[in-house]
Scaffold this motif. Structure first.
Motif, PDB file in Angstrom:
ATOM      1  N   HIS A 105       0.705  -1.062  -0.032  1.00 56.12           N
ATOM      2  CA  HIS A 105      -0.125   0.044   0.046  1.00 56.12           C
ATOM      3  C   HIS A 105       0.922   1.505  -0.036  1.00 56.12           C
ATOM      4  CE1 HIS A 105      -3.597  -2.309   0.006  1.00 56.12           C
ATOM      5  NE2 HIS A 105      -3.546  -2.324   1.435  1.00 56.12           N
ATOM      6  N   SER A 106       2.129   1.061   0.507  1.00 55.78           N
ATOM      7  CA  SER A 106       3.080   2.193   0.445  1.00 55.78           C
ATOM      8  C   SER A 106       4.462   1.859  -0.397  1.00 55.78           C
ATOM      9  CB  SER A 106       3.580   2.490   1.826  1.00 55.78           C
ATOM     10  OG  SER A 106       2.465   3.244   2.578  1.00 55.78           O
ATOM     11  N   PRO A 107       4.951   2.522  -0.894  1.00 57.90           N
ATOM     12  CA  PRO A 107       6.263   1.986  -2.022  1.00 57.90           C
ATOM     13  C   PRO A 107       7.202   1.443  -0.749  1.00 57.90           C
ATOM     14  CG  PRO A 107       5.562   4.190  -2.637  1.00 57.90           C
ATOM     15  CD  PRO A 107       4.862   3.985  -1.319  1.00 57.90           C
ATOM     16  N   ARG A 108       8.020   0.496  -1.312  1.00 55.06           N
ATOM     17  CA  ARG A 108       8.630  -0.181  -0.335  1.00 55.06           C
ATOM     18  C   ARG A 108       9.804   0.452   0.092  1.00 55.06           C
ATOM     19  NH1 ARG A 108       9.233  -6.425  -2.965  1.00 55.06           N
ATOM     20  NH2 ARG A 108       6.712  -6.731  -3.025  1.00 55.06           N
ATOM     21  N   ASP A 109      10.693   1.531  -0.662  1.00 53.54           N
ATOM     22  CA  ASP A 109      11.558   2.233  -0.144  1.00 53.54           C
ATOM     23  C   ASP A 109      11.098   3.454   1.197  1.00 53.54           C
ATOM     24  OD1 ASP A 109      10.013   3.713  -2.138  1.00 53.54           O
ATOM     25  OD2 ASP A 109      11.926   5.097  -2.324  1.00 53.54           O
ATOM     26  N   VAL A 110       9.796   3.700   0.896  1.00 55.55           N
ATOM     27  CA  VAL A 110       9.268   4.802   1.592  1.00 55.55           C
ATOM     28  C   VAL A 110       8.762   3.911   3.072  1.00 55.55           C
ATOM     29  CG1 VAL A 110       7.080   6.102   2.249  1.00 55.55           C
ATOM     30  CG2 VAL A 110       8.100   6.151   0.172  1.00 55.55           C
ATOM     31  N   GLN A 111       8.453   2.615   3.026  1.00 53.96           N
ATOM     32  CA  GLN A 111       7.913   1.898   4.125  1.00 53.96           C
ATOM     33  C   GLN A 111       9.474   1.395   4.791  1.00 53.96           C
ATOM     34  OE1 GLN A 111       6.185  -1.995   3.870  1.00 53.96           O
ATOM     35  NE2 GLN A 111       5.274  -1.386   1.720  1.00 53.96           N
ATOM     36  N   ARG A 112      10.471   1.376   4.160  1.00 53.55           N
ATOM     37  CA  ARG A 112      11.852   1.153   4.984  1.00 53.55           C
ATOM     38  C   ARG A 112      12.255   2.202   5.558  1.00 53.55           C
ATOM     39  NH1 ARG A 112      12.751  -2.415   0.009  1.00 53.55           N
ATOM     40  NH2 ARG A 112      13.533  -0.377  -1.072  1.00 53.55           N
ATOM     41  N   ARG A 113      12.136   3.432   4.840  1.00 47.90           N
ATOM     42  CA  ARG A 113      12.664   4.754   5.553  1.00 47.90           C
ATOM     43  C   ARG A 113      11.661   4.897   6.898  1.00 47.90           C
ATOM     44  NH1 ARG A 113      10.327   9.533   5.185  1.00 47.90           N
ATOM     45  NH2 ARG A 113       9.273   9.056   3.538  1.00 47.90           N
ATOM     46  N   VAL A 114      10.342   4.883   6.712  1.00 46.34           N
ATOM     47  CA  VAL A 114       9.572   5.130   7.883  1.00 46.34           C
ATOM     48  C   VAL A 114       9.786   4.094   9.175  1.00 46.34           C
ATOM     49  CG1 VAL A 114       7.337   5.421   8.450  1.00 46.34           C
ATOM     50  CG2 VAL A 114       7.853   6.275   6.589  1.00 46.34           C
ATOM     51  N   PHE A 115       9.817   3.011   8.639  1.00 51.60           N
ATOM     52  CA  PHE A 115      10.122   2.201   9.758  1.00 51.60           C
ATOM     53  C   PHE A 115      11.694   2.174  10.292  1.00 51.60           C
ATOM     54  CE2 PHE A 115      11.982  -2.739  10.188  1.00 51.60           C
ATOM     55  CZ  PHE A 115      11.171  -2.777  11.633  1.00 51.60           C
ATOM     56  N   GLU A 116      12.787   2.468   9.621  1.00 48.82           N
ATOM     57  CA  GLU A 116      13.892   2.832  10.324  1.00 48.82           C
ATOM     58  C   GLU A 116      13.841   3.932  11.169  1.00 48.82           C
ATOM     59  OE1 GLU A 116      18.518   3.257   9.141  1.00 48.82           O
ATOM     60  OE2 GLU A 116      17.058   2.885   7.557  1.00 48.82           O
ATOM     61  N   ALA A 117      13.065   4.959  10.835  1.00 47.82           N
ATOM     62  CA  ALA A 117      13.018   6.407  11.408  1.00 47.82           C
ATOM     63  C   ALA A 117      12.432   6.119  12.817  1.00 47.82           C
ATOM     64  CB  ALA A 117      12.342   7.446  10.721  1.00 47.82           C
ATOM     65  N   GLN A 118      11.205   5.171  12.915  1.00 45.02           N
ATOM     66  CA  GLN A 118      10.398   4.970  14.183  1.00 45.02           C
ATOM     67  C   GLN A 118      11.142   3.798  14.981  1.00 45.02           C
ATOM     68  OE1 GLN A 118       5.863   5.084  13.526  1.00 45.02           O
ATOM     69  NE2 GLN A 118       6.665   3.953  11.450  1.00 45.02           N
ATOM     70  N   LEU A 119      11.850   3.128  14.510  1.00 48.44           N
ATOM     71  CA  LEU A 119      12.729   2.206  15.228  1.00 48.44           C
ATOM     72  C   LEU A 119      13.750   2.785  16.076  1.00 48.44           C
ATOM     73  CD1 LEU A 119      12.919  -0.750  16.417  1.00 48.44           C
ATOM     74  CD2 LEU A 119      14.359  -1.367  14.356  1.00 48.44           C
ATOM     75  N   ALA A 120      14.364   3.596  15.021  1.00 44.49           N
ATOM     76  CA  ALA A 120      15.442   4.630  15.605  1.00 44.49           C
ATOM     77  C   ALA A 120      14.733   5.451  16.926  1.00 44.49           C
ATOM     78  CB  ALA A 120      16.069   5.555  14.694  1.00 44.49           C
ATOM     79  N   LEU A 121      13.643   5.869  16.635  1.00 42.54           N
ATOM     80  CA  LEU A 121      13.188   6.797  17.793  1.00 42.54           C
ATOM     81  C   LEU A 121      12.778   5.700  19.059  1.00 42.54           C
ATOM     82  CD1 LEU A 121      11.576   9.217  18.885  1.00 42.54           C
ATOM     83  CD2 LEU A 121       9.475   8.204  17.720  1.00 42.54           C
TER      84      LEU A 121
END
Length: 261
Positions: A105-121
């Motif tokens: 439902h979201s582009p895979r590169d966007v998924q990876r970026r958002v996942f990494e940002a939230q996990l880093a948080l």
């Protein structure tokens, strides 16, 4: 009351529970079932926080699911997630976050970026993360390793034995849902004995994945008891042992007290 088991992942803020939300919650706590309520969008995260603030046996997670990662903005969304964790006592982690390559439902590169940002948080705030992964096991592991955060759980685990071993090697927990009760889930049930008792969580993922014999109906937290029964059967132990161990693990991971009221 004192909790005797935890549903470590349920969406009681969902519209599916609008007709009888408090009745569903009351059914759970009457049997000693506490709940962790994750968000999956910014709006549902806000509702999870509100629900947890008004219910003694409920705690919230806040985060954006990979389906909606295309809508995520680090400013202001990441700042809002940080604010909830830092300033709301009932918010105990980041979730539901992760990767989903099944629906895209979201582009895979966007998924990876958002996942990494939230996990880093989550890492920066010192709180656990609840992670969704579907058909994205390699990238999920790669991001967890890259961020270097060992406080988390793969929720609603449906992966292989090899994936389970990799998750455990990273120091993470694994949570099983009603999916382990499905007749076709032979391989998934075979993974249950591989997960040590001190890394095991259980959940309903309500309103989804209602266990047998309620499959196809709206799920609810009380049915986490059925998940515990099937886990116990796979581990050849008493259901009470599953209650005790998964309760202890959930309370420890999310820094929650078992004494309510």
């Amino acid at each position: 009351m004192t909790l005797r088991v935890m549903d470590s992942h349920c969406h009681l803020q969902d519209e599916d529970f609008s007709p009888d939300r408090d009745a569903v919650y009351q059914r759970a706590i009457q049997e000693g079932v506490g709940v962790i309520v994750p968000g999956y969008t910014m709006d549902s995260s806000e509702k999870a926080v509100a629900f947890a603030k008004s219910h003694d046996a409920a705690w919230a997670l806040v985060g954006v699911h990979p389906h909606d990662s295309r809508l995520f903005s680090e400013d202001p969304d990441l700042h809002q997630l940080r604010d909830w964790v830092k300033n709301q006592q009932r918010v105990v982690g980041i979730g539901e976050i992760g990767l989903d390559y099944h629906y895209d439902h979201s582009p895979r590169d966007v998924q990876r970026r958002v996942f990494e940002a939230q996990l880093a948080l989550a890492r920066d705030l010192g709180v656990p993360a609840s992670v969704h992964t579907r058909e994205a096991e390699e990238d999920t592991l790669a991001i967890i390793r890259s961020v270097g955060w060992k406080m988390g759980v793969i929720h609603c685990f449906t992966g292989t034995a090899a994936f389970a071993e990799a998750v455990l090697d990273l120091g993470w927990h694994i949570s099983f849902s009603g999916a382990i009760t499905f007749k076709s889930a032979h391989d998934l049930r075979a993974v249950v004995p591989l997960v040590p008792m001190n890394r095991l969580l259980i959940e309903t993922d309500s309103p989804y994945l209602s266990p047998v014999p309620w499959r196809g109906q709206r799920n609810e937290p009380l049915r986490v008891i059925r998940v515990a029964e099937v886990v116990a059967a796979q581990k050849n132990c008493l259901t009470q042992q599953v209650f005790d161990n998964t309760l202890s693990n959930t309370l420890s991971l999310f820094s929650v007290s078992p004494n309510i009221g």
